[in-house]
Design an enzyme around this catalytic site. Structure first.
Site, PDB file in Angstrom:
ATOM      1  N   ARG A  52      36.031  35.571  37.727  1.00 27.38           N
ATOM      2  CA  ARG A  52      36.344  36.040  39.078  1.00 27.38           C
ATOM      3  C   ARG A  52      37.855  35.943  39.241  1.00 27.38           C
ATOM      4  NH1 ARG A  52      34.252  30.915  42.819  1.00 27.38           N
ATOM      5  NH2 ARG A  52      35.681  29.398  41.932  1.00 27.38           N
ATOM      6  N   ASN A 104      38.184  34.343  49.212  1.00 25.78           N
ATOM      7  CA  ASN A 104      37.753  32.984  48.853  1.00 25.78           C
ATOM      8  C   ASN A 104      38.894  32.293  48.125  1.00 25.78           C
ATOM      9  OD1 ASN A 104      35.340  31.085  48.631  1.00 25.78           O
ATOM     10  ND2 ASN A 104      36.087  31.114  46.527  1.00 25.78           N
ATOM     11  N   GLU A 105      39.363  31.215  48.698  1.00 25.66           N
ATOM     12  CA  GLU A 105      40.353  30.348  48.041  1.00 25.66           C
ATOM     13  C   GLU A 105      41.505  31.135  47.413  1.00 25.66           C
ATOM     14  OE1 GLU A 105      38.182  27.791  45.368  1.00 25.66           O
ATOM     15  OE2 GLU A 105      37.642  26.442  47.002  1.00 25.66           O
ATOM     16  N   GLU A 119      33.503  24.162  52.532  1.00 26.39           N
ATOM     17  CA  GLU A 119      32.687  23.943  51.323  1.00 26.39           C
ATOM     18  C   GLU A 119      32.758  22.478  50.934  1.00 26.39           C
ATOM     19  OE1 GLU A 119      33.497  26.124  47.745  1.00 26.39           O
ATOM     20  OE2 GLU A 119      33.747  28.004  48.824  1.00 26.39           O
ATOM     21  N   GLU A 136      28.232  29.292  37.374  1.00 25.99           N
ATOM     22  CA  GLU A 136      28.073  28.047  38.146  1.00 25.99           C
ATOM     23  C   GLU A 136      26.606  27.691  38.359  1.00 25.99           C
ATOM     24  OE1 GLU A 136      30.655  28.560  41.572  1.00 25.99           O
ATOM     25  OE2 GLU A 136      32.352  27.794  40.420  1.00 25.99           O
ATOM     26  N   PHE A 180      24.893  25.393  37.239  1.00 24.59           N
ATOM     27  CA  PHE A 180      24.612  23.971  37.399  1.00 24.59           C
ATOM     28  C   PHE A 180      25.466  23.324  38.494  1.00 24.59           C
ATOM     29  CE2 PHE A 180      22.935  24.650  33.042  1.00 24.59           C
ATOM     30  CZ  PHE A 180      21.615  24.328  33.333  1.00 24.59           C
ATOM     31  N   HIS A 181      26.019  24.136  39.396  1.00 30.93           N
ATOM     32  CA  HIS A 181      26.729  23.542  40.537  1.00 30.93           C
ATOM     33  C   HIS A 181      25.714  23.188  41.615  1.00 30.93           C
ATOM     34  CE1 HIS A 181      31.168  23.886  39.800  1.00 30.93           C
ATOM     35  NE2 HIS A 181      30.611  24.308  38.680  1.00 30.93           N
TER      36      HIS A 181
HETATM   37  C1  GAL Z   1      34.898  26.318  45.159  1.00 31.46           C
HETATM   38  C2  GAL Z   1      34.686  27.823  45.266  1.00 31.46           C
HETATM   39  C3  GAL Z   1      33.218  28.157  45.174  1.00 31.46           C
HETATM   40  C4  GAL Z   1      32.609  27.473  43.993  1.00 31.46           C
HETATM   41  C5  GAL Z   1      32.813  25.993  44.114  1.00 31.46           C
HETATM   42  C6  GAL Z   1      32.164  25.238  42.970  1.00 31.46           C
HETATM   43  O1  GAL Z   1      36.215  25.954  44.940  1.00 31.46           O
HETATM   44  O2  GAL Z   1      35.191  28.325  46.478  1.00 31.46           O
HETATM   45  O3  GAL Z   1      33.075  29.561  45.073  1.00 31.46           O
HETATM   46  O4  GAL Z   1      33.208  27.941  42.833  1.00 31.46           O
HETATM   47  O5  GAL Z   1      34.199  25.717  44.123  1.00 31.46           O
HETATM   48  O6  GAL Z   1      32.343  23.870  43.079  1.00 31.46           O
END
Ligand code: GAL
Length: 669
Positions: free
Chosen positions: A114, A152-153, A312, A360, A362-363
């Site tokens: 991304r 996003n970020e 987040e 991601e 496993f997040h």
């Molecule tokens: C953030 C991001 C999310 C996701 C997350 C994972 O920094 O905005 O999209 O990647 O981390 O921990």
């Protein structure tokens, strides 16, 4: 600020990133039912959905998003609708190879992750504006829409020819002419004098040390360029419906991608993502620091105390130091409420449902791969209920009488090559000062220079390396108004272009501090230097000559044996302290406790036992005392009023469960 849609009903925001584009509609319905069960009232939608919204250039498939938003609305859940511009689709990259980013080494990156775009490339900006306009036209008046979540970020950089051309344009605005640029970048050193704008480029890979002024301006340029990418989306969204607030989520941590303070003036609501890199007690300290930083940006942007939002956070596992760490029961709730205590208008998670595939997979998620019959889902449901009991308490003002100065550009400049020591870190030094105050029970604001300091008794400048004349003025005004000051090593050593202020360090604050520093003696990693009165210094030491200041503690050994390490200068009725090394944590805590006491900045809850974090948040109806027990034992804490999570009356003290949280609506004194 049009934030009524967010907490006009008095409820704190609760929810997280929801990615319905990854699932069939049956799962959407199940998700909305689960969200309702968990007390969720706000979800970020569509943040990485560009290829689902525009599968081919100019062909839009929005029907699924119509249905998703209608479903949310029917379920009483509001949407933070995202613009998907942080992840352009493959067709975009293939069509516009010139918009793919180039690293400092000249490598052009390819699609496959991304954030793979150059935000200075016209094709990227056109495409981003276009999809934003399409979403704005379709959804600006959708009844589920409570907040626009742009991108996003923001935090990418690029060294391609588009970026270079934009950098030159930015430099002409910043410096006016080449003479001023040559002066700011000190180009008489190493024959770097520029005689034509065409010679000025992005700081690519160099043979040896790069020019610090150029490096610093490049970071500022990228912060401003990304900000303009945000503001152009914001303006399109605002034009479509001025009633809907607009924000973007800041990334923060050890990495400082943009100058968040400048950004704070351009958002309706400061929103941050926070993932501690430490576990255990370190995570509690980082959580408090991040929340205070977010509050400082919000205050800086609004010019007065203002709410912000934790956009987040991880409901469960954290990925740090090369592995996944599972949060033990209670930690997620405690961290979430720690953010609310420190001013967040709610709690948002990344993410609602864990994907089966993708980078991601496993997040952590509220609904994990195991489904909703899990302890995490049950804890999230209990947290939803707890937040419900705090309805009517947001937004508020957090009580703090100490402020820590924090500045993105100082962080960038301390990391430049050619500094007296590698590994210098302003963000880390601000965190160390904050940690010392946190352990002393003293709530601190973390503020960018220029933020109004009303109510601040003690201002701490931790390795705040760069000092523009405006910053020096801000510090002086605080001292002139009777405020106390504590300055640590390397603060005020350079001007805003990273050129050293001459005449002895710390050039900007010598007279206020009553000292003159002649030489630096940086310490090696792991090296400690003993200090009189106990404790040690690390990272740094220096030859300090008092010029009006008294010595509080001296170096006890080594080349600086007997010379001042920590000094104190009387300025009117206040003290201006100078700390020429990084004291160990315990010494730092004792030092800041004493400096705060003399300044009249007392702990928030003087009787709270060690390991219990206390924060007081004021709202229209009085004050709320948040008590977070980070220990494994029940803790007795003095307080009086009504505990809001249980509804129980509190006479003069209450017991906070191990790892638990209490929120006391205090009796007016
Ligand atoms: C953030 C991001 C999310 C996701 C997350 C994972 O920094 O905005 O999209 O990647 O981390 O921990």
């Amino acid at each position: 600020m049009p934030t009524k849609a967010l907490w006009g009903d008095g409820r704190l925001c609760y929810g997280g990133d929801w990615n319905p584009e990854q699932w069939p509609p049956g799962v959407w319905r199940e998700d909305v039912a689960l969200m309702r069960a968990a007390g969720v009232n706000l979800v970020t939608v569509g943040v990485f959905a560009w290829s689902r919204l525009e599968p081919e250039p100019g062909r839009y498939t929005l029907g699924w998003l119509d249905r998703v938003l209608d479903l949310l609305h029917a379920g009483g859940i509001r949407a933070a609708l995202a613009t998907p511009t942080a992840s352009p689709p493959p067709w975009f990259s293939l069509r516009h190879p010139d918009a793919l980013p180039v690293t400092a080494d000249g490598v052009r990156l390819t699609h496959g992750s991304r954030d793979t775009y150059c935000a200075a490339a016209p094709a990227y900006r056109d495409a981003a504006r276009n999809i934003t306009e399409v979403l704005a036209a379709r959804y600006a008046h959708h009844p589920a829409l409570a907040l626009w979540h742009a991108h996003n970020e923001y935090g990418t950089t690029c060294h391609c020819p588009h970026a270079e051309a934009a950098f030159r344009r930015w430099l002409t605005t910043r410096h006016g002419d080449l003479d001023a640029l040559n002066d700011a970048w000190a180009t008489s050193f190493w024959s770097q004098h520029y005689s034509d704008w065409a010679q000025v480029g992005a700081p690519r890979a160099t043979q040896y040390l790069a020019n610090p002024g150029q490096l610093l301006d490049f970071r500022r340029f990228w912060s401003d360029t990304l900000l303009s990418a945000y503001t152009e989306q914001r303006d399109l969204l605002r034009a479509a419906n001025p009633q809907v607030p607009i924000t973007t989520n800041y990334v923060l941590g050890d990495w400082v991608p943009v100058d968040h303070a400048r950004w704070a003036r351009e958002v309706d609501l400061v929103a941050v993502d926070h993932y501690p890199s430490a576990t255990g007690r370190g995570a509690e300290e980082q959580t408090a620091f991040a929340a205070d930083l977010a509050r400082g940006w919000a205050r800086h942007g609004a010019g007065k105390p203002a709410p912000w939002l934790l956009m987040e956070s991880a409901p469960n596992q954290l990925h740090t130091a090369g592995r996944m760490h599972t949060k033990e029961p209670g930690r997620m709730t405690r961290h979430s409420l720690a953010h609310v205590a420190r001013g967040s208008a709610g709690v948002m998670f990344f993410q609602w449902r864990a994907p089966a595939g993708g980078a991601e997979r496993f997040h952590s998620a509220v609904v994990s791969h195991a489904g909703a019959d899990t302890r995490v889902f049950r804890e999230a449901t209990a947290l939803g209920a707890a937040l419900g009991r705090l309805t009517g308490t947001a937004p508020g003002r957090v009580e703090a009488t100490v402020a820590i100065g924090y500045d993105a550009a100082s962080d960038w400049a301390l990391r430049h090559p050619g500094m007296p020591r590698a590994g210098l870190d302003h963000c880390g030094e601000a965190a160390a000062a904050h940690r010392a105050l946190w352990h002393a029970g003293v709530t601190a604001d973390v503020v960018p220079p220029g933020t109004p300091l009303d109510g601040c008794r003690l201002l701490v400048l931790p390795a705040l390396y760069l000092a523009s004349d405006a910053t020096v003025d801000w510090v002086r005004r605080h001292v002139d108004a009777g405020g106390h000051l504590l300055v640590t090593w390397l603060s005020g050593v350079a001007d805003e272009h990273a050129r050293v202020r001459l005449g002895g360090y710390p050039g900007a604050y010598r007279d206020l501090l009553g000292v003159r520093v002649e030489e630096f003696h940086p310490l090696a990693d792991g090296e400690r230097v003993p200090l009189t009165g106990g404790g040690t210094g690390r990272i740094w030491s220096e030859t300090v000559h008092p010029a009006g200041a008294e010595t509080v503690s001296a170096y006890a050994g080594g080349v600086l044996d007997g010379r001042p390490a920590i000094t104190r200068h009387r300025v009117g009725d206040a003290y201006a302290w100078y700390v020429s090394t990084r004291p160990d944590d315990d010494t730092y805590r004792r030092l800041l406790t004493e400096a705060a006491r003399l300044a009249g900045a007392v702990p928030t809850c003087p009787g709270a036992p060690p390991g219990v974090e206390a924060v007081r948040r004021h709202d229209g109806d009085g004050s709320l005392l948040y008590l977070l027990n980070h220990t494994d034992e029940p803790q007795r804490v003095p307080a009086a009023g009504v505990e809001m999570l249980t509804g129980e009356a509190v006479g003069s003290a209450l017991t906070v469960a191990p790892g638990g949280v209490a929120v006391v609506r205090e009796e007016p004194s």
